[in-house]
Design a protein around this motif. Structure first.
Motif, PDB file in Angstrom:
ATOM      1  N   ALA A 109       3.922  17.637 -43.728  1.00 33.51           N
ATOM      2  CA  ALA A 109       2.768  17.155 -44.511  1.00 33.51           C
ATOM      3  C   ALA A 109       1.473  17.654 -43.879  1.00 33.51           C
ATOM      4  N   PHE A 110       1.478  17.724 -42.546  1.00 34.62           N
ATOM      5  CA  PHE A 110       0.343  18.318 -41.836  1.00 34.62           C
ATOM      6  C   PHE A 110       0.698  19.770 -41.565  1.00 34.62           C
ATOM      7  N   ASP A 111      -0.126  20.693 -42.080  1.00 35.69           N
ATOM      8  CA  ASP A 111       0.226  22.103 -41.925  1.00 35.69           C
ATOM      9  C   ASP A 111      -1.035  22.963 -41.882  1.00 35.69           C
ATOM     10  N   VAL A 121      -2.088  26.060 -44.425  1.00 37.92           N
ATOM     11  CA  VAL A 121      -2.434  25.889 -45.853  1.00 37.92           C
ATOM     12  C   VAL A 121      -3.568  26.830 -46.281  1.00 37.92           C
ATOM     13  N   ASP A 142      -6.078  27.364 -40.641  1.00 41.42           N
ATOM     14  CA  ASP A 142      -7.270  26.537 -40.825  1.00 41.42           C
ATOM     15  C   ASP A 142      -7.081  25.272 -39.991  1.00 41.42           C
ATOM     16  N   GLY A 154      -9.133  22.870 -39.810  1.00 41.35           N
ATOM     17  CA  GLY A 154     -10.100  21.884 -40.330  1.00 41.35           C
ATOM     18  C   GLY A 154      -9.627  20.442 -40.293  1.00 41.35           C
ATOM     19  N   ALA A 155      -8.316  20.216 -40.263  1.00 41.46           N
ATOM     20  CA  ALA A 155      -7.824  18.835 -40.278  1.00 41.46           C
ATOM     21  C   ALA A 155      -7.569  18.287 -38.881  1.00 41.46           C
ATOM     22  N   SER A 174      -9.431  10.100 -43.668  1.00 42.46           N
ATOM     23  CA  SER A 174      -9.289  11.206 -44.626  1.00 42.46           C
ATOM     24  C   SER A 174      -9.275  10.599 -46.013  1.00 42.46           C
ATOM     25  N   HIS A 194      -9.690  18.196 -51.559  1.00 42.72           N
ATOM     26  CA  HIS A 194      -9.435  19.229 -50.542  1.00 42.72           C
ATOM     27  C   HIS A 194      -8.208  18.997 -49.663  1.00 42.72           C
ATOM     28  N   ILE A 195      -7.538  17.844 -49.816  1.00 39.97           N
ATOM     29  CA  ILE A 195      -6.350  17.607 -48.967  1.00 39.97           C
ATOM     30  C   ILE A 195      -5.126  18.034 -49.760  1.00 39.97           C
ATOM     31  N   LEU A 196      -4.493  19.097 -49.284  1.00 41.23           N
ATOM     32  CA  LEU A 196      -3.457  19.752 -50.082  1.00 41.23           C
ATOM     33  C   LEU A 196      -2.065  19.365 -49.624  1.00 41.23           C
ATOM     34  N   PRO A 222       1.235  20.695 -48.765  1.00 38.70           N
ATOM     35  CA  PRO A 222       1.763  22.031 -48.451  1.00 38.70           C
ATOM     36  C   PRO A 222       3.052  22.353 -49.219  1.00 38.70           C
ATOM     37  N   ASP A 263      -6.881  12.440 -36.064  1.00 40.96           N
ATOM     38  CA  ASP A 263      -7.364  13.380 -37.077  1.00 40.96           C
ATOM     39  C   ASP A 263      -6.196  13.965 -37.878  1.00 40.96           C
ATOM     40  N   THR A 288      -4.866  13.015 -42.148  1.00 42.78           N
ATOM     41  CA  THR A 288      -4.578  14.007 -43.188  1.00 42.78           C
ATOM     42  C   THR A 288      -3.106  13.912 -43.616  1.00 42.78           C
TER      43      THR A 288
HETATM   44  P1  AMP Z   1      -9.237  16.110 -43.070  1.00 41.22           P
HETATM   45  O1  AMP Z   1     -10.600  15.910 -43.652  1.00 41.22           O
HETATM   46  O2  AMP Z   1      -9.156  15.921 -41.591  1.00 41.22           O
HETATM   47  O3  AMP Z   1      -8.195  15.326 -43.780  1.00 41.22           O
HETATM   48  O4  AMP Z   1      -8.878  17.652 -43.235  1.00 41.22           O
HETATM   49  C1  AMP Z   1      -8.886  18.267 -44.487  1.00 41.22           C
HETATM   50  C2  AMP Z   1      -9.106  19.744 -44.281  1.00 41.22           C
HETATM   51  O5  AMP Z   1      -7.969  20.306 -43.629  1.00 41.22           O
HETATM   52  C3  AMP Z   1      -9.246  20.494 -45.606  1.00 41.22           C
HETATM   53  O6  AMP Z   1     -10.606  20.693 -45.905  1.00 41.22           O
HETATM   54  C4  AMP Z   1      -8.506  21.801 -45.334  1.00 41.22           C
HETATM   55  O7  AMP Z   1      -9.381  22.690 -44.680  1.00 41.22           O
HETATM   56  C5  AMP Z   1      -7.426  21.395 -44.353  1.00 41.22           C
HETATM   57  N1  AMP Z   1      -6.191  20.884 -44.996  1.00 41.22           N
HETATM   58  C6  AMP Z   1      -5.986  20.535 -46.291  1.00 41.22           C
HETATM   59  N2  AMP Z   1      -4.754  20.059 -46.475  1.00 41.22           N
HETATM   60  C7  AMP Z   1      -4.139  20.096 -45.264  1.00 41.22           C
HETATM   61  C8  AMP Z   1      -2.834  19.737 -44.801  1.00 41.22           C
HETATM   62  N3  AMP Z   1      -1.912  19.225 -45.612  1.00 41.22           N
HETATM   63  N4  AMP Z   1      -2.563  19.929 -43.488  1.00 41.22           N
HETATM   64  C9  AMP Z   1      -3.488  20.434 -42.633  1.00 41.22           C
HETATM   65  N5  AMP Z   1      -4.711  20.809 -43.024  1.00 41.22           N
HETATM   66  C10 AMP Z   1      -5.061  20.635 -44.310  1.00 41.22           C
END
Ligand code: AMP
Ligand code: MG
Length: 358
Positions: free
Chosen positions: A128-130, A133, A183, A185-186, A255, A271-273, A275, A299, A303
Motif C-alpha cells: 500500500a505504501f510504494d 508510484v 517519489d 513525497g510520502a 494524510s 493525490h494518494i494513489l 499502487p 509519515d 499514507t
Molecule cells: P502523504 O501526504 O504523506 O500521504 O504523501 C502523499 C504523496 O506521496 C503524494 O503526493 C505522492 O507524491 C506520494 N504517494 C501517493 N500515493 C502513494 C503511495 N501509495 N505510497 C507512497 N507514496 C505515495
C-alpha cells in the motif's frame, strides 16, 4: 489544484517575561536591579520565536521558546532545506532526481537508509505504501499540474513499472528498471521532521513545535509545561477540526485526500494513489492520523493506512509491534481512534468517536 495543510496547531500560548512589581518603597530602590535581572531572564523565559518558509512542496511553520530558540530554528530550517535538496524530485541535483533521470547512480547514506526503510514498510503494508508510484502520479499530472484522468491503457503501462522489485540496491549504487521512478513525497517529511527535532534539541531548545505541512513534531511541552495541542481537521469541513490531541515529544502526521486534489467531470481525484489500481485510493477513509515517536513510520503509515482502508488499518494496528496510535475518519462520518490515545484525544463539540481496542 488545492493544497492545504491538514493539521493545525494551536499557538495559543502567549508568553510574557516576568515583570517586577514594587509594592513598597524599599522595593523601589531595588527596581533598577530587578529590571536588569528581568532583562537577563527574558532571554531564558517563555519568549516564543517562529518562522514560516516553503520547502518540500509545502508551507512550514516552526516555533520554539527559550534563549536558544533563534539558533535552534536556524539550524532546523537549514537541515530541512538540505534534505529537500537531497530528496526532491524537482531539484535536478538531488539524489532522487539524478536517479530518476539516469536510472542508475550512487546516492548518499541517508538516501540509502530512507530507501531501505521504504522497502521495509512497503512489504509490511502489502505494497500500500510504494515510493515507485511516480510514473502513475505523473500520468495524473500531480507533478506538472496538468491534471487529467489517464486512459486505462496508459495507466496499465505505467503500473507495470510500479513495485519495489524494480529497484536494485548494490552498496551505495541504486539501479531502477526502465520506466521506474521514485517519489519520496510520502516519507521524506517524516525523515525531515525527525532530523529537525534532533537538531533543535541539540541546540538546547526544550520546547518547540515543528509543522512541516501535515507533519507535526512537538518537542517537549509548551513553555508553561502543559501539553501541545494538535488539532485534526474535519475532512468534510476543513475550516473545522474534529478533535484535538494533547501530546508531547512526538510526531503527529495526517494524510487526507482533501490535502491535494483536482476535479474533473464532477468527480474529485486526490493525490494518494492505490499502487494496485493506479487510481486515487478509494478506501472509505477520508483521513488517517498517526501518532508515533518514529516520524518516518508515522509519515509512511499515514499514507499506507489511508490506502488500506478502515478494516485493514485496524487489523494492521492490532497485529503491529511498532509503537504507533491512530485516528481514522471515515467517509460515512465516523471517527475511530486506537486505545493508546484515550487520554490524549478530545473530540470537538458535536463529534462522536469510537475507541479501537487491541
Ligand atoms: P502523504 O501526504 O504523506 O500521504 O504523501 C502523499 C504523496 O506521496 C503524494 O503526493 C505522492 O507524491 C506520494 N504517494 C501517493 N500515493 C502513494 C503511495 N501509495 N505510497 C507512497 N507514496 C505515495
Ligand atoms: Mg505520508
Amino acid at each position: 489544484m488545492h493544497n492545504r495543510s491538514q493539521v493545525q496547531i494551536e499557538h495559543n500560548y502567549i508568553a510574557e517575561p516576568s515583570r517586577p512589581r514594587a509594592h513598597c518603597l524599599f522595593l523601589n530602590s531595588l527596581l533598577p536591579l530587578i529590571f536588569a535581572l528581568s532583562f537577563l531572564l527574558a532571554g531564558c523565559s517563555f519568549h516564543e520565536t517562529s518562522r514560516d518558509f516553503f520547502a518540500m512542496d509545502t508551507v512550514m511553520h516552526l516555533s520554539a521558546s527559550g534563549s536558544h530558540a533563534e539558533q535552534g530554528l536556524d539550524a532546523a530550517e537549514d537541515e530541512i532545506n538540505r534534505l529537500d535538496r537531497l530528496f526532491s524530485i524537482s531539484n535536478a541535483d538531488s539524489d532522487i532526481a539524478r536517479l530518476n533521470q539516469s536510472g542508475s547512480t550512487t546516492v548518499s547514506d541517508e538516501t540509502l537508509q530512507l530507501l531501505a526503510r521504504s522497502k521495509e514498510i512497503n512489504s509490511q503494508t502489502g505494497c500500500a505504501f510504494d515510493i515507485t508510484v511516480y510514473p502513475v502520479a505523473s500520468l495524473w499530472g500531480f507533478y506538472s499540474g496538468n491534471f487529467q484522468v489517464p486512459d486505462q491503457k496508459a495507466l496499465s503501462a505505467a503500473l507495470s513499472s510500479v513495485g519495489m522489485d524494480h529497484v536494485q540496491v548494490n552498496h551505495s549504487s541504486v539501479t531502477l528498471d526502465s520506466g521506474t521512478q521514485l517519489d519520496l513525497g510520502a516519507i521524506a517529511k517524516g525523515y525531515a521532521s525527525n532530523r529537525a527535532a534532533k537538531i533543535i534539541e541539540e541546540s538546547g531548545v526544550t520546547s518547540a513545535n515543528l509543522s512541516l505541512g501535515g507533519n507535526v513534531h512537538v518537542v517537549g511541552t509548551k513553555p508553561d509545561g502543559s501539553n501541545w495541542k494538535v488539532a485534526i481537521t474535519d475532512p468534510n469541513n476543513t475550516d473545522h477540526y474534529a478533535g484535538v490531541l494533547s501530546v508531547q515529544d512526538t510526531a503527529v502526521v495526517t494524510s487526507g485526500g482533501y490535502e491535494r486534489f483536482f476535479q474533473a467531470d464532477g468527480k474529485t481525484y486526490h493525490h494518494i494513489l492505490d499502487p494496485k489500481t493506479g487510481y486515487p485510493a478509494d478506501s472509505g477513509l477520508l483521513s488517517v492520523t498517526i501518532v508515533s515517536q518514529d516520524d518516518v513510520l508515522a509519515d509512511a503509515l499515514s499514507t499506507a493506512l489511508f490506502v488500506m482502508g478502515e478494516d485493514r488499518a485496524v487489523d494492521f494496528w492490532r497485529a503491529s509491534t511498532a509503537n504507533f496510535e491512530m485516528v481514522l475518519i471515515t467517509r460515512d462520518g465516523r471517527i475511530r481512534y486506537s486505545e493508546g490515545l484515550e487520554s490524549a484525544f478530545s473530540l470537538a463539540a458535536d463529534y462522536k468517536a469510537e475507541v479501537i481496542h487491541r
